[in-house]
Design a protein around this motif. Structure first.
Motif, PDB file in Angstrom:
ATOM      1  N   ARG A 182       0.847  -1.201   0.000  1.00 13.11           N
ATOM      2  CA  ARG A 182       0.000   0.000   0.000  1.00 13.11           C
ATOM      3  C   ARG A 182       0.889   1.261   0.000  1.00 13.11           C
ATOM      4  O   ARG A 182       1.115   1.885   1.039  1.00 13.11           O
ATOM      5  CB  ARG A 182      -0.922  -0.032   1.213  1.00 13.11           C
ATOM      6  CG  ARG A 182      -1.806  -1.290   1.248  1.00 13.11           C
ATOM      7  CD  ARG A 182      -3.017  -1.115   2.104  1.00 13.11           C
ATOM      8  NE  ARG A 182      -2.756  -0.614   3.441  1.00 13.11           N
ATOM      9  CZ  ARG A 182      -3.656   0.044   4.153  1.00 13.11           C
ATOM     10  NH1 ARG A 182      -4.841   0.283   3.672  1.00 13.11           N
ATOM     11  NH2 ARG A 182      -3.360   0.451   5.378  1.00 13.11           N
ATOM     12  N   LEU A 183       1.358   1.612  -1.201  1.00 17.06           N
ATOM     13  CA  LEU A 183       2.324   2.713  -1.306  1.00 17.06           C
ATOM     14  C   LEU A 183       1.781   4.048  -0.794  1.00 17.06           C
ATOM     15  O   LEU A 183       2.529   4.857  -0.259  1.00 17.06           O
ATOM     16  CB  LEU A 183       2.754   2.895  -2.764  1.00 17.06           C
ATOM     17  CG  LEU A 183       3.725   1.854  -3.320  1.00 17.06           C
ATOM     18  CD1 LEU A 183       3.985   2.131  -4.792  1.00 17.06           C
ATOM     19  CD2 LEU A 183       5.041   1.863  -2.533  1.00 17.06           C
ATOM     20  N   GLY A 184       0.477   4.259  -0.956  1.00 15.33           N
ATOM     21  CA  GLY A 184      -0.112   5.546  -0.562  1.00 15.33           C
ATOM     22  C   GLY A 184      -0.486   5.618   0.910  1.00 15.33           C
ATOM     23  O   GLY A 184      -0.913   6.659   1.392  1.00 15.33           O
ATOM     24  N   ALA A 185      -0.319   4.521   1.622  1.00 19.49           N
ATOM     25  CA  ALA A 185      -0.724   4.493   3.032  1.00 19.49           C
ATOM     26  C   ALA A 185       0.377   5.108   3.913  1.00 19.49           C
ATOM     27  O   ALA A 185       1.569   4.945   3.626  1.00 19.49           O
ATOM     28  CB  ALA A 185      -1.022   3.060   3.459  1.00 19.49           C
ATOM     29  N   THR A 186      -0.032   5.791   4.959  1.00 18.53           N
ATOM     30  CA  THR A 186       0.956   6.453   5.829  1.00 18.53           C
ATOM     31  C   THR A 186       0.689   6.167   7.306  1.00 18.53           C
ATOM     32  O   THR A 186      -0.445   5.939   7.714  1.00 18.53           O
ATOM     33  CB  THR A 186       0.942   7.991   5.642  1.00 18.53           C
ATOM     34  OG1 THR A 186      -0.258   8.546   6.200  1.00 18.53           O
ATOM     35  CG2 THR A 186       1.061   8.391   4.182  1.00 18.53           C
ATOM     36  N   ILE A 187       1.776   6.208   8.064  1.00 19.16           N
ATOM     37  CA  ILE A 187       1.694   6.128   9.531  1.00 19.16           C
ATOM     38  C   ILE A 187       2.290   7.419  10.094  1.00 19.16           C
ATOM     39  O   ILE A 187       3.405   7.809   9.722  1.00 19.16           O
ATOM     40  CB  ILE A 187       2.472   4.907  10.069  1.00 19.16           C
ATOM     41  CG1 ILE A 187       1.867   3.596   9.544  1.00 19.16           C
ATOM     42  CG2 ILE A 187       2.486   4.917  11.604  1.00 19.16           C
ATOM     43  CD1 ILE A 187       2.623   2.340   9.968  1.00 19.16           C
ATOM     44  N   THR A 188       1.528   8.058  10.974  1.00 24.24           N
ATOM     45  CA  THR A 188       2.019   9.271  11.642  1.00 24.24           C
ATOM     46  C   THR A 188       2.188   8.944  13.123  1.00 24.24           C
ATOM     47  O   THR A 188       1.251   8.481  13.775  1.00 24.24           O
ATOM     48  CB  THR A 188       1.026  10.437  11.444  1.00 24.24           C
ATOM     49  OG1 THR A 188       0.886  10.689  10.044  1.00 24.24           O
ATOM     50  CG2 THR A 188       1.513  11.694  12.141  1.00 24.24           C
ATOM     51  N   GLU A 189       3.402   9.165  13.614  1.00 26.96           N
ATOM     52  CA  GLU A 189       3.705   8.844  15.020  1.00 26.96           C
ATOM     53  C   GLU A 189       4.010  10.130  15.799  1.00 26.96           C
ATOM     54  O   GLU A 189       4.336  11.156  15.204  1.00 26.96           O
ATOM     55  CB  GLU A 189       4.879   7.863  15.074  1.00 26.96           C
ATOM     56  CG  GLU A 189       4.480   6.489  14.499  1.00 26.96           C
ATOM     57  CD  GLU A 189       5.659   5.632  14.032  1.00 26.96           C
ATOM     58  OE1 GLU A 189       5.479   4.414  13.938  1.00 26.96           O
ATOM     59  OE2 GLU A 189       6.740   6.172  13.736  1.00 26.96           O
ATOM     60  N   PHE A 190       3.918   9.996  17.125  1.00 26.07           N
ATOM     61  CA  PHE A 190       4.206  11.157  17.993  1.00 26.07           C
ATOM     62  C   PHE A 190       3.224  12.297  17.795  1.00 26.07           C
ATOM     63  O   PHE A 190       3.642  13.467  17.751  1.00 26.07           O
ATOM     64  CB  PHE A 190       5.628  11.689  17.744  1.00 26.07           C
ATOM     65  CG  PHE A 190       6.704  11.017  18.539  1.00 26.07           C
ATOM     66  CD1 PHE A 190       6.548  10.752  19.881  1.00 26.07           C
ATOM     67  CD2 PHE A 190       7.912  10.670  17.931  1.00 26.07           C
ATOM     68  CE1 PHE A 190       7.564  10.165  20.612  1.00 26.07           C
ATOM     69  CE2 PHE A 190       8.933  10.080  18.656  1.00 26.07           C
ATOM     70  CZ  PHE A 190       8.755   9.825  19.993  1.00 26.07           C
ATOM     71  N   ILE A 191       1.939  11.986  17.659  1.00 26.73           N
ATOM     72  CA  ILE A 191       0.959  13.073  17.700  1.00 26.73           C
ATOM     73  C   ILE A 191       0.629  13.328  19.176  1.00 26.73           C
ATOM     74  O   ILE A 191       1.040  12.552  20.052  1.00 26.73           O
ATOM     75  CB  ILE A 191      -0.332  12.730  16.918  1.00 26.73           C
ATOM     76  CG1 ILE A 191      -1.001  11.457  17.463  1.00 26.73           C
ATOM     77  CG2 ILE A 191      -0.035  12.612  15.437  1.00 26.73           C
ATOM     78  CD1 ILE A 191      -2.418  11.249  16.965  1.00 26.73           C
TER      79      ILE A 191
END
Ligand SMILES: N[C@@H](CC(=O)c1ccccc1NC=O)C(=O)O
Length: 248
Positions: A204-213
């Motif tokens: 899933r190239l377009g998928a993202t993970i955002t950490e430290f919110i």
């Protein structure tokens, strides 16, 4: 400044003058949040022989160098390039910046001495929902999250089948208030990262993970629009500033 968003079969109303910033800013001090065993970020006047890039030191302008690591020092968004041999850049893989998002709150449960987010916990909160973006706030939620030193603390993480559930629900953008979705020391297994990006299938190239919110207590669980953008670095991960807008 109010606007109406038509998305799928519905219309949503949001107020652009009421942004809810869920990022953690990067400061060049020891009090900055940190993980992965490196020094704190540095934000210092550029120096070159006699030149010091600071007005208080006699320069015409402030001209500061910044040293930081996106994974260690604040809110960042990463793509599959974080775990792939081939270079993949978040700036090339994130093409849209507004998403319907669900904010949920979970107290990680204890399993084999670790604190973990389980599939059951997620199922209870998400049963009838299929958001494009999922924002997970973990409990406890004190403001110490803004400056915690996470190295060697074995923070909570997401169990592999829980992450498969998130992926199979169709979540393309996952945001969480922890340094990682995986166990701090897992011998490089990165099971949750791999499950999220479907690493061994159609990636899933377009998928993202955002950490430290950091999602303040004042932001209630529920549906929002999320504006997610990164600083345009060509790298697996880049500092980001997720902003929520309450659906009115
Ligand atoms: N758990 C991995 C390390 C890891 O996950 C990691 C290492 C450096 C920077 C970021 C990491 N993970 C972030 O999600 C390991 O033990 O090899």
């Amino acid at each position: 400044m109010k606007t109406t968003i038509s998305y799928k079969t519905k219309e949503y109303h949001i107020d652009l003058s009421k942004p809810l910033d869920i990022s953690i800013a990067v400061r060049g001090t020891k009090e900055n949040v940190n993980s992965w065993y490196i020094d704190n970020p540095k934000i210092e006047p550029h120096c070159d022989s006699d030149f010091v890039g600071s007005i208080s030191a006699g320069s015409s302008t402030n001209f500061y160098d910044i040293w930081f690591n996106p994974h260690s020092h604040g809110t960042h968004t990463e793509c599959v390039g974080h775990i792939s041999k081939e270079h993949q850049s978040i700036n090339q893989n994130l093409h849209q910046f507004f998403f319907l998002a669900e904010v949920i709150t979970i107290a990680p449960s204890e399993e084999n001495g670790d604190l973990v987010i389980t599939k059951n916990q997620l199922k209870k909160l998400l049963e009838d929902k299929a958001p494009k973006a999922l924002v997970i706030r973990t409990m406890p939620n004190s403001e110490t999250k803004l400056k915690r030193q996470y190295s060697n603390t074995n923070p909570p993480y997401i169990i592999e089948d829980a992450m498969e559930y998130i992926r199979d629900l169709g979540v393309e953008h996952l945001l969480i208030d922890l340094p990682s979705v995986d166990k701090e020391k897992d011998d490089g297994q990165l099971l949750a990262h791999k499950a999220f990006w479907n690493f061994y299938g159609e990636v899933r190239l377009g998928a993202t993970i955002t950490e430290f919110i950091y999602v303040k207590d004042a932001i209630a669980d529920g549906s929002y629009f999320l504006n997610l953008q990164v600083a345009p670095f060509e790298n697996d991960a880049s500092p980001s500033r997720p902003v929520l807008y309450k659906i009115e």
